[in-house]
Write an enzyme that holds these catalytic residues in place. Sequence first.
Site, PDB file in Angstrom:
ATOM      1  N   SER A   1     -20.251   6.376  -1.179  1.00  0.00           N
ATOM      2  CA  SER A   1     -21.606   6.473  -0.628  1.00  0.00           C
ATOM      3  C   SER A   1     -21.895   5.450   0.464  1.00  0.00           C
ATOM      4  O   SER A   1     -22.954   5.485   1.080  1.00  0.00           O
ATOM      5  CB  SER A   1     -22.638   6.344  -1.744  1.00  0.00           C
ATOM      6  OG  SER A   1     -22.409   7.316  -2.730  1.00  0.00           O
TER       7      SER A   1
ATOM      8  N   CYS B   1     -10.217  16.838  20.899  1.00  0.00           N
ATOM      9  CA  CYS B   1      -9.495  15.602  21.201  1.00  0.00           C
ATOM     10  C   CYS B   1      -8.155  15.479  20.489  1.00  0.00           C
ATOM     11  O   CYS B   1      -7.288  14.740  20.950  1.00  0.00           O
ATOM     12  CB  CYS B   1     -10.367  14.381  20.908  1.00  0.00           C
ATOM     13  SG  CYS B   1     -10.835  14.196  19.183  1.00  0.00           S
TER      14      CYS B   1
ATOM     15  N   LYS C   1     -26.743   9.596 -12.058  1.00  0.00           N
ATOM     16  CA  LYS C   1     -27.558   8.984 -11.014  1.00  0.00           C
ATOM     17  C   LYS C   1     -28.082   9.990  -9.997  1.00  0.00           C
ATOM     18  O   LYS C   1     -28.999   9.709  -9.248  1.00  0.00           O
ATOM     19  CB  LYS C   1     -26.746   7.895 -10.293  1.00  0.00           C
ATOM     20  CG  LYS C   1     -26.638   6.616 -11.141  1.00  0.00           C
ATOM     21  CD  LYS C   1     -26.511   5.337 -10.347  1.00  0.00           C
ATOM     22  CE  LYS C   1     -25.270   5.230  -9.520  1.00  0.00           C
ATOM     23  NZ  LYS C   1     -24.999   3.859  -9.075  1.00  0.00           N
TER      24      LYS C   1
ATOM     25  N   HIS D   1     -25.327  -1.904  -2.709  1.00  0.00           N
ATOM     26  CA  HIS D   1     -26.397  -1.788  -3.698  1.00  0.00           C
ATOM     27  C   HIS D   1     -27.107  -3.113  -3.886  1.00  0.00           C
ATOM     28  O   HIS D   1     -26.480  -4.178  -3.832  1.00  0.00           O
ATOM     29  CB  HIS D   1     -25.824  -1.328  -5.038  1.00  0.00           C
ATOM     30  CG  HIS D   1     -25.306   0.076  -5.011  1.00  0.00           C
ATOM     31  ND1 HIS D   1     -26.110   1.165  -5.178  1.00  0.00           N
ATOM     32  CD2 HIS D   1     -24.052   0.554  -4.801  1.00  0.00           C
ATOM     33  CE1 HIS D   1     -25.373   2.274  -5.086  1.00  0.00           C
ATOM     34  NE2 HIS D   1     -24.121   1.925  -4.861  1.00  0.00           N
TER      35      HIS D   1
ATOM     36  N   VAL E   1       4.534   1.335  -5.413  1.00  0.00           N
ATOM     37  CA  VAL E   1       5.145   0.532  -6.473  1.00  0.00           C
ATOM     38  C   VAL E   1       5.624   1.449  -7.596  1.00  0.00           C
ATOM     39  O   VAL E   1       4.856   2.239  -8.138  1.00  0.00           O
ATOM     40  CB  VAL E   1       4.146  -0.513  -7.014  1.00  0.00           C
ATOM     41  CG1 VAL E   1       4.751  -1.281  -8.192  1.00  0.00           C
ATOM     42  CG2 VAL E   1       3.735  -1.466  -5.898  1.00  0.00           C
TER      43      VAL E   1
ATOM     44  N   CYS F   1     -17.403  18.510  16.845  1.00  0.00           N
ATOM     45  CA  CYS F   1     -16.297  19.481  16.967  1.00  0.00           C
ATOM     46  C   CYS F   1     -15.190  19.157  15.981  1.00  0.00           C
ATOM     47  O   CYS F   1     -14.224  19.900  15.871  1.00  0.00           O
ATOM     48  CB  CYS F   1     -15.782  19.577  18.398  1.00  0.00           C
ATOM     49  SG  CYS F   1     -14.445  18.457  18.822  1.00  0.00           S
TER      50      CYS F   1
ATOM     51  N   GLU G   1       0.853  -1.197   0.000  1.00  0.00           N
ATOM     52  CA  GLU G   1       0.000   0.000   0.000  1.00  0.00           C
ATOM     53  C   GLU G   1       0.882   1.238   0.000  1.00  0.00           C
ATOM     54  O   GLU G   1       1.786   1.347   0.808  1.00  0.00           O
ATOM     55  CB  GLU G   1      -0.905  -0.031   1.236  1.00  0.00           C
ATOM     56  CG  GLU G   1      -1.652   1.255   1.519  1.00  0.00           C
ATOM     57  CD  GLU G   1      -2.489   1.762   0.341  1.00  0.00           C
ATOM     58  OE1 GLU G   1      -3.296   0.984  -0.203  1.00  0.00           O
ATOM     59  OE2 GLU G   1      -2.310   2.940  -0.045  1.00  0.00           O
TER      60      GLU G   1
ATOM     61  N   GLU H   1     -15.297   0.777  -9.677  1.00  0.00           N
ATOM     62  CA  GLU H   1     -16.108   1.903  -9.190  1.00  0.00           C
ATOM     63  C   GLU H   1     -17.408   1.309  -8.672  1.00  0.00           C
ATOM     64  O   GLU H   1     -17.543   0.104  -8.547  1.00  0.00           O
ATOM     65  CB  GLU H   1     -16.352   2.880 -10.334  1.00  0.00           C
ATOM     66  CG  GLU H   1     -17.049   2.248 -11.521  1.00  0.00           C
ATOM     67  CD  GLU H   1     -17.369   3.226 -12.629  1.00  0.00           C
ATOM     68  OE1 GLU H   1     -17.480   4.429 -12.340  1.00  0.00           O
ATOM     69  OE2 GLU H   1     -17.524   2.795 -13.773  1.00  0.00           O
TER      70      GLU H   1
END
Lengths: 140, 410, 477
Positions: free
Chosen positions: C45, C440, C249, C49, C172, C435, C31, C334
Amino acid sequence: MAQLNAKRQPAKIYFRIGERSYDYNMTRELTCIVCPMGCSLKVELTDGKVTAISGNTCKRGEEYAENECTNPQRTVTTTIMCEDGAPIAVKTDRPVPKEKIFEVMKLVNKKVASLPVSVGDVLLDDVFGSNIVATASRGE
Amino acid sequence: MDLVIIGGGPAGMSAAIAAYESGIRDMVILERDESLGGILQQCIHNGFGLHKFGEELTGPEYAWRYEKKVRELNIPVKLGTMVLDITEDKVITATNPEDGIFTIEAKAIILAMGCRERSKGALNIAGSRPAGIYSAGTAQKYVNMKGYMPGKNVVILGSGDIGLIMARRMTLEGAKVHAVCELMPYSGGLARNIEQCLNDFGIPLKLSHTVVEIHGKERVTGVTIAKVDENRKPILETKEYIPCDTLLLSVGLIPENELSKSAGISLSTITSGADVDQDRQTSIPGIFACGNVLHVHDLVDFVSEEAEIAGKSAALYIQNGKENTCSIALETDGKIRYTVPQRITENKDVKVYFRVADVFKNVKINVYSGENVVFSKRKQKVAPGEMESILLKKEMLEGAEKLTFKLEEA
Amino acid sequence: MYDVAVIGAGVTGAMIARGLAKYDAKVCILEKANDVATGATRANSAIVHAGFDAKEGSLKAKLNVEGSKMMKKVTDELGVKYKNNGSLVIGFNDEDRKTIEELKKRGDANGVEGLRVIDAAELRELEPNISENATCALYAPTGAIVCPYDLTIAAVGNAMDNGVELKLNFKVTGIEKDGSDYVIKSENEQIKAHYVINAAGLFADDIAKMVGDDSFSINPRRGEYILLDKECGGLVSHTIFRTPSKMGKGILVSPTVDGNLLTGPTSVDIADKEDNTTTSEGFAHIIKEASENLKAVPFGKTITSFCGLRATGSTGDFIINSPKAGFINAAGIESPGLSASPAIAEYVIGLLKEQGFNAAQKDSFNPVRRSAHYFKDASVEEKNEIIKKNPAFGRIVCRCEIVTEGEILEAIHTNPKATDLDGVKRRTRSGMGRCQSGFCSPYIVEILSRELGIPYECVTKSGGESYINVGKTKEAE
């Protein structure tokens, strides 16, 4: 490092650096900083001397207006680093000349305070005629 | 237990002392922080206490005067204790590392939780979300309590007092504050703070300006500011890019009333605090509120004053109960945004605090009872940033059902 | 030497890695960021679905419906919040109604269960706050909501607990063939793997090109959102979509599993894969359309706004294939990628087997991960037991979301370990409340500094140069 802005009102300016006074005949408009009311003050200067003050609602405002035009002063509030690596809140126990604020900071920045610290402890003395005192406590 | 005070800042401590001095002993202050004093601990600047003590104190010094008193009186305090819930019948649930989650049944409760800063999220500023965007109070905590610099090249959005104070504070610590942008045509902060925090250091205050975009991927690299029109919409031709590593926000304070909501206390939509009577009693008998949780104050001196009223009233409530002798609603004309209290339930002298909606010059504050003006006071200037107060004498309340506060031409 | 290297720790890579953790194989996840779930997975979202959107016969349709059916079990095992709240596509006129009926037909063909077209009366019964102008809706009872980063963190954590390695900050820069193996290089490091799975999200085309596959491209598409306070989470109980039109959409309104109200996304093609900036036009668009969907949306209760980038593939469908021996693309994921992710993982592992991956399933695989929310979900008695053992669970650090120091410590010490402020936030919700971390963050920075053994001023928001503080006070000249 930031510079004090002594030349805030370039068109009509009256201030003093060290022993030198700049003499003008003028009206200066000030905002009183003595208390949160923030009165708008008018100061008449004749030959560098304060001849009239208006707009103030108390005696202290009058003193402020006079001082601000002859020898502006400020209380400096800041922190001093303690030996445990955390800061403690401090203030100058009386106002210092405004143009010395950053010099006060230089001295304060070098200081490392040992613990414990109590409210009112003098952590640095004789800083432009003022003492730097703790305004909070730690390690008591 | 007789009395639980939620919050150990200036309001909570002051209320506790007043209740103690009125004879209450079975009480406790619940404070979420590890020390008393609340937000005053990080407000290391001076300007506190002129009304209350006749001298100019810093925040920690002001707090210390009350903390010392709390200690002297041996008022019980539970530190590191967060209240999780309050019920309508005054059962408090709280947690801390020593006791775990526990409940207290109280005869009376004083809410003194303070307020929080409006966050960037609420502003919907376009652009990226890198490190370097803080509320002014968070920056104050980093600088004054932790000893770290959240940034060195700073733009401040909002001219609230904490923002002004932090402009000076960060300048003293070597940061360059490029500008303070204020959306409104006037500042939300005190005039003295504009003078001594901005003007002293040549920091420009840009009124009717806002930040329209934040730039930077990992850390802020700059902001785009623009002038706004009279509808507060940015004028795109005036866009100006300011390189900086930090954006501080000082865009308002909001009373923290989540607990009040959970108890079912009715809140004012204008103050975001509880709706109270002259004793600072909320819609639930026996639950009182004071300080910034009730409405945001400019001066801690008035917080203490209000908390004393709440503390005394809570004591009276515990000792004798509280009877209403009248019912007067306080209303405003819009130019005056709100009053605290919002209602009067007892025939006595009542000091009423209020805030105006805009800057007005040469005005009269008129209080109407029906057609009659029962109180009138002339003011040269009023501004939203500065809370006003008037004293309604007992005789002005006589026979009134409703008092309307109006700002009228002098 | 690894058997399989998965490039990308978004929800796709995470679910694939967890799938591979069932096998007796040495697997690592590479990663580029300082944490998992920071790309497209971070901001979307958050919807599972039902599966009526994608064209019949497409990979999207097949894997969406399959994944949606698997999601409940996966989230149960991983202790991830999931809610089968159902979804509604609302229509305002006859044209919308026609589209809705077509959607139903398509959904039926895709194998979506329980789809129904409902009238205005039933719609209002289901959602009293829906716009007065809505006349009909497609009701999909299998629609659900889930937290995408919660799912990803849990999946990676579960994979790691079962032996998978995670290499963060491994961007990478090149892939070379060495016999039948691949050498994967970053700026400072290189690893060798027998198989490579490309789940690099927005950058999947760049990774594919490194092995000579330039058959597709990934085009970032901006999606902005506005998130409202928990006070507003109850405004609707279903996910409310608009009827899709030529304009796309449209803006949806949905509760989140954490009880907030989410509105968005906008949909704008952009060029820069790292440009996750919000725009004032975007905000205006969201506010306008969301306000049309309901009677009123209290945008005054906004707590934050953000922007995510969709990894839109050039083919229009998911791109899951094997362009070279031992190299598999899981690209163009996606929407409905989150919904499909459990099925994508199975599909990819199937392709891997076709490529010769023949490791045996291991008996030791434990599919269950203790929920990151176990403390929050515990009873008062259970909580007090936990606090007695570890008083840090009695100390509230984030007051808006009620997060204890104990939970923050666990986020820092549980796989995959949080090392920055955003990492702690995604795992515990600290700083996600009203907040927005104002109170914090100074404490969490302190906890991170202490637990990681790094100086206070070295703590970052999200790795790299995203320092929270830039130095100490008292250093002015």
